[in-house]
Design an enzyme around this catalytic site. Structure first.
Site, PDB file in Angstrom:
ATOM      1  N   CYS A  73       1.117  23.517 -60.039  1.00  0.00           N
ATOM      2  CA  CYS A  73       1.046  24.691 -59.166  1.00  0.00           C
ATOM      3  C   CYS A  73       2.134  24.565 -58.117  1.00  0.00           C
ATOM      4  CB  CYS A  73      -0.332  24.788 -58.507  1.00  0.00           C
ATOM      5  SG  CYS A  73      -0.450  26.112 -57.271  1.00  0.00           S
ATOM      6  N   CYS A 217       2.615  32.931 -56.632  1.00  0.00           N
ATOM      7  CA  CYS A 217       2.530  31.848 -57.614  1.00  0.00           C
ATOM      8  C   CYS A 217       3.899  31.192 -57.685  1.00  0.00           C
ATOM      9  CB  CYS A 217       2.108  32.382 -58.980  1.00  0.00           C
ATOM     10  SG  CYS A 217       2.081  31.130 -60.288  1.00  0.00           S
TER      11      CYS A 217
END
Length: 287
Positions: A73, A217
């Site tokens: 991530c 993101c």
């Protein structure tokens, strides 16, 4: 159990210190922590742990709000780097962070930004993983809204990238969950909807695997720039405008690392009472 709530461009995280204590978390406990009514609330939960690799300073694990563990991530690694320095778990400077068999370098800066070497993108279909006979710069994918042209990229986690004319009206709610679970992506996939504004600026929305649409993101921004550069739509570096804010992504081409720079900050710290089965116990020396 003590926790730190952090955010990066509106993508929010519960961060736990698993270096000074052992954590015993079940998927149900993770779902409770992530629940915005019954727990703390977050898109993902991050756990800092002692490294398994001698070249790393720390290992971290990432769990989606549904309790599933994922590989990487981009926003999370920036928050983790900031957390490690702020908590005195690492000295300022370049940090080597291990996750899912790879080591990522991250450097928290005094201006609140964190620069991260996200490593080279993976483009071979079998390693993304994505079902395709040969590697291509773009693929055709059958959906309920007709065939879609996508880029398929892994930044440590799989991404499908679609170009749209207008990010605001992109069919995120319709195509996001369908492509996320498309059978050609055996481990499911994050889905990015990219509007190319100029050769050095894009707008992006991302439907994250196991989460849904989020304000930002980091790996999705990296994947979108890689997909756009491969199609010769973009130069380097590229400013990526997401709902939650701005990232700068720099990639010079195949075989080169993708660099991501963006903010990360602590929102608050607190404690939460959890079932005895999820209790934390002190950890002895790790090195």
């Amino acid at each position: 159990m003590r926790f730190t709530k952090m955010e990066a461009l509106g993508n929010d995280f519960v961060v736990l210190d698993g270096i000074r204590q052992r954590l015993h978390l079940t998927p149900e406990t993770i779902r409770t922590l992530a629940d915005r009514r019954r727990g703390v609330g977050c898109d993902q939960l991050l756990i800092a742990e002692p490294p398994a690799h001698i070249a790393a300073d720390v290992r971290y694990r990432i769990f989606n709000a549904d309790g599933t563990e994922v590989e990487h991530c981009g926003n999370g690694v920036r928050c983790l780097a900031r957390f490690l320095v702020d908590e005195g778990l690492a000295a300022p400077g370049v940090l080597r962070i291990e996750t899912d068999g790879r080591i990522t370098e991250a450097e928290p800066r005094d201006d609140g930004q964190v620069s991260v070497d996200m490593g080279p993108p993976e483009l071979e279909p079998a390693r993304i993983p994505f079902q395709a006979p040969v590697r291509q710069e773009a693929y055709r994918l059958a959906t309920s809204r007709g065939e879609q042209t996508i880029g398929a990229v892994s930044m440590g986690n799989p991404h499908a990238v679609l170009r749209v004319d207008d990010m605001t009206g992109a069919p995120v709610a319709e195509l996001g969950p369908e492509i996320e679970r498309h059978p050609r992506f055996p481990r499911r996939v994050n889905v990015g909807f990219m509007e190319v504004c100029t050769r050095d600026r894009i707008r992006l929305r991302v439907f994250e695997r196991g989460v849904g649409e989020t304000p930002a993101c980091g790996t999705g921004a990296c994947a979108a720039v890689v997909a756009g550069r491969l199609r010769d739509w973009l130069d380097a570096p590229v400013t990526v405008e997401l709902t939650g804010g701005v990232l700068v992504i720099h990639w010079l081409g195949p075989g080169r690392s993708v660099w991501m720079t963006g903010p990360a900050r602590t929102v608050f710290r607190g404690e939460i009472e959890l079932p005895a089965s999820a209790a934390a116990t002190p950890r002895g020396p790790t090195r």
